[in-house]
Each structure stands twice: as structure tokens, then as C-alpha cells.
Design an enzyme around this catalytic site. Structure first.
Site, PDB file in Angstrom:
ATOM      1  N   ASP A  38      15.885  -8.455   2.266  1.00  0.00           N
ATOM      2  CA  ASP A  38      14.714  -7.581   2.168  1.00  0.00           C
ATOM      3  C   ASP A  38      13.733  -8.228   1.210  1.00  0.00           C
ATOM      4  O   ASP A  38      14.115  -9.073   0.387  1.00  0.00           O
ATOM      5  CB  ASP A  38      15.110  -6.194   1.645  1.00  0.00           C
ATOM      6  N   ASP A  61      11.655 -12.851   3.339  1.00  0.00           N
ATOM      7  CA  ASP A  61      10.515 -12.415   4.130  1.00  0.00           C
ATOM      8  C   ASP A  61      10.786 -12.806   5.582  1.00  0.00           C
ATOM      9  O   ASP A  61      10.878 -14.002   5.904  1.00  0.00           O
ATOM     10  CB  ASP A  61       9.249 -13.101   3.614  1.00  0.00           C
ATOM     11  N   VAL A  62      10.913 -11.825   6.478  1.00  0.00           N
ATOM     12  CA  VAL A  62      11.317 -12.132   7.854  1.00  0.00           C
ATOM     13  C   VAL A  62      10.261 -12.903   8.623  1.00  0.00           C
ATOM     14  O   VAL A  62      10.541 -13.432   9.706  1.00  0.00           O
ATOM     15  CB  VAL A  62      11.687 -10.843   8.631  1.00  0.00           C
ATOM     16  N   TYR A 154       1.631  -0.511  16.043  1.00  0.00           N
ATOM     17  CA  TYR A 154       3.059  -0.183  15.954  1.00  0.00           C
ATOM     18  C   TYR A 154       3.668  -0.066  17.354  1.00  0.00           C
ATOM     19  O   TYR A 154       4.734  -0.630  17.629  1.00  0.00           O
ATOM     20  CB  TYR A 154       3.253   1.110  15.179  1.00  0.00           C
ATOM     21  N   LYS A 158       6.629  -2.546  18.819  1.00  0.00           N
ATOM     22  CA  LYS A 158       7.942  -2.043  19.214  1.00  0.00           C
ATOM     23  C   LYS A 158       8.177  -2.169  20.717  1.00  0.00           C
ATOM     24  O   LYS A 158       9.305  -2.371  21.170  1.00  0.00           O
ATOM     25  CB  LYS A 158       8.103  -0.591  18.755  1.00  0.00           C
ATOM     26  N   THR A 189      13.397   9.039   6.824  1.00  0.00           N
ATOM     27  CA  THR A 189      13.465   7.803   6.054  1.00  0.00           C
ATOM     28  C   THR A 189      12.250   7.707   5.138  1.00  0.00           C
ATOM     29  O   THR A 189      11.248   8.409   5.333  1.00  0.00           O
ATOM     30  CB  THR A 189      13.463   6.575   6.981  1.00  0.00           C
TER      31      THR A 189
END
Length: 253
Positions: A38, A61-62, A154, A158, A189
Site C-alpha cells: 500500500d 505504488d501500484v 470510476y 472498473k 469502507t
């Protein structure tokens, strides 16, 4: 009694909070060793410490391709293999209709949610093939299946994860690697809480979201994590390219 993923090594991105953290806890309870990553280093390290010696945290960092190579190398050095990849890292839409959202915001959301998933699969899949196969689990969303006004980036990111999953599943099936996507509804969340808090009509928005779920409530992280454990385990050995929708009936309405 052995756990459902005993002996497996799972790499989970976005593991500092929310669905990533809960998935880490559930996989650990079922016997997996864990590599958690993360950008939130302090929170991520705390999750790893909570789980114990079977968990390793790496700040990551992805969207950094070189960083992915380092994560895979470190995971292999520590545990010898990677059997499960959970691409959970993601950010919510900053909101705003298509004609108002900035290109910078668009690119940021796509880079983390979609590019990060692409880079993760490309970095980890060769290791899985080398050690006999594995399971890749990509976190999409119900908003990768149905639209929502004010969230074009978004939804696009997705939806991209959904189709990227299916394409990659076909490529990797002959090599022993399964690839599936998970599509949560709105879950309790920090990400959802932050979106509601930032909205001018947060309470009204929450009530509206609840009303869109046939079960009359938002989901909780454990309900998504249970699905991830299933896809990580051999119980789902005949599943690839599939969409696991866990949404309280949102997409049935």
C-alpha cells in the site's frame, strides 16, 4: 484442521484499509502467508503487525512498474512463491459529470484502478506459471457493470478491469493461472465513508444507496473478503474469467 488456503502465499495490494485489509485478515485466518502492499506505509505496517509473522508489508505504488518487479522479487525471496494475487488497490471517483471532470483526475483514477491491475498481473503471472499456477483476483465493482451519473472515470476504470480480467483469463488458462473479478456493491469502507462525507447531501446519498440494494443495507468488508477467500482457494478451481457479484441485489433491481 488445515485452513482453506493453507500453504499458499497471497500478495494483496491496497492492504492498509478497507477490503484489502479485511481480505488479508481472512486469508491469514485460513492459513495463507501474506505480502501486503500500500502507499499508506504506517497503516499497512500496522495491518501486517496485527496478523503476525506470516505477513510482510512493502510500501508500494501500484502504478510504478519497477516497483512491481521489486515487490515480486521480495516476495519470492521471503516465501519462495506467489500463489494468489489480489489487486485491491483503488481510488474512488472524485465526482463530477463528464463535462466537468478534469483530464488529470480522469488519468489518476484510470492509472490506479486499471493500469495498476494490468501491471500487477503482468508482473506476478510469470512467477505463478514458473511455480505451477495460481489465482489472480481483480477487484472491480458493480460500477464496472452498471453506470452511475457523476462517476465516469470510476465506471470506466472498473469496466476496464472486468474486460481485462476476461481477456487475461483466456490467455493464462492454459498456463494454470485462473483470473476472476469481484464486483462489490457499496460497502461500509473508508472509501465509501469519505465519498459520503465529502458530499453536500451525504445523508441523503447514503439513504439513496441503501435503497438501491435489494437487501436494504450496505455490505460489510467481511462479505467481500469471504468471496476473495473462495476465489483464492481450490474450491473455485473450475472458475476463470468469471464475475463474482456480491452486491446485496443492487444489479438485480
Amino acid at each position: 484442521m488445515a485452513g482453506r488456503v493453507a500453504g499458499k502465499v497471497a500478495l494483496i495490494t491496497g492492504a492498509a484499509s478497507g477490503l484489502g485489509a479485511e481480505s488479508a485478515r481472512r486469508l491469514a485466518r485460513e492459513g495463507a502467508s501474506l505480502v501486503l502492499t500500500d502507499m499508506a506505509a504506517e497503516a499497512g505496517a500496522a495491518v501486517a503487525a496485527e496478523i503476525g509473522s506470516q505477513a510482510l508489508f512493502i510500501a508500494h505504488d501500484v502504478t510504478d512498474e519497477a516497483g512491481w518487479a521489486e515487490v515480486v522479487r521480495t516476495a519470492r525471496e521471503r516465501f519462495g512463491r506467489i500463489d494468489v494475487l489480489v489487486n485491491s488497490a483503488g481510488v474512488a471517483s472524485e465526482g463530477g459529470p463528464l463535462l466537468e471532470i478534469s483530464f488529470e483526475s480522469w488519468r489518476r483514477i484510470l492509472s490506479i484502478n486499471l493500469d495498476g491491475t494490468f501491471l500487477g498481473m503482468r508482473a506476478v503471472a510469470p512467477s505463478m506459471v514458473e511455480t505451477g499456477g495460481g489465482s489472480i483476483i481483480n477487484l472491480s465493482s458493480i460500477l464496472g457493470k452498471v453506470g452511475l451519473p457523476g462517476a465516469p472515470a470510476y465506471c470506466a476504470s472498473k469496466g476496464g478491469v472486468l474486460m481485462l480480467t476476461k481477456s487475461t483469463a483466456l490467455e493464462l488458462a492454459p498456463l494454470g493461472v485462473r483470473v476472476n473479478s469481484v464486483h462489490p456493491g457499496f460497502i461500509e469502507t473508508p472509501m465509501v465513508a469519505n465519498v459520503l462525507h465529502a458530499a453536500e447531501n451525504g445523508n441523503e446519498m447514503r439513504d439513496m444507496l441503501i435503497s438501491r440494494h435489494a437487501m436494504g443495507r450496505l455490505g460489510v468488508p467481511r462479505e467481500i473478503a469471504d468471496g476473495i477467500v473462495f476465489l483464492a482457494s481450490d474450491e473455485s478451481s473450475f472458475m476463470t474469467g468469471a464475475e463474482l457479484v456480491i452486491d446485496g441485489g443492487y444489479t438485480a433491481i
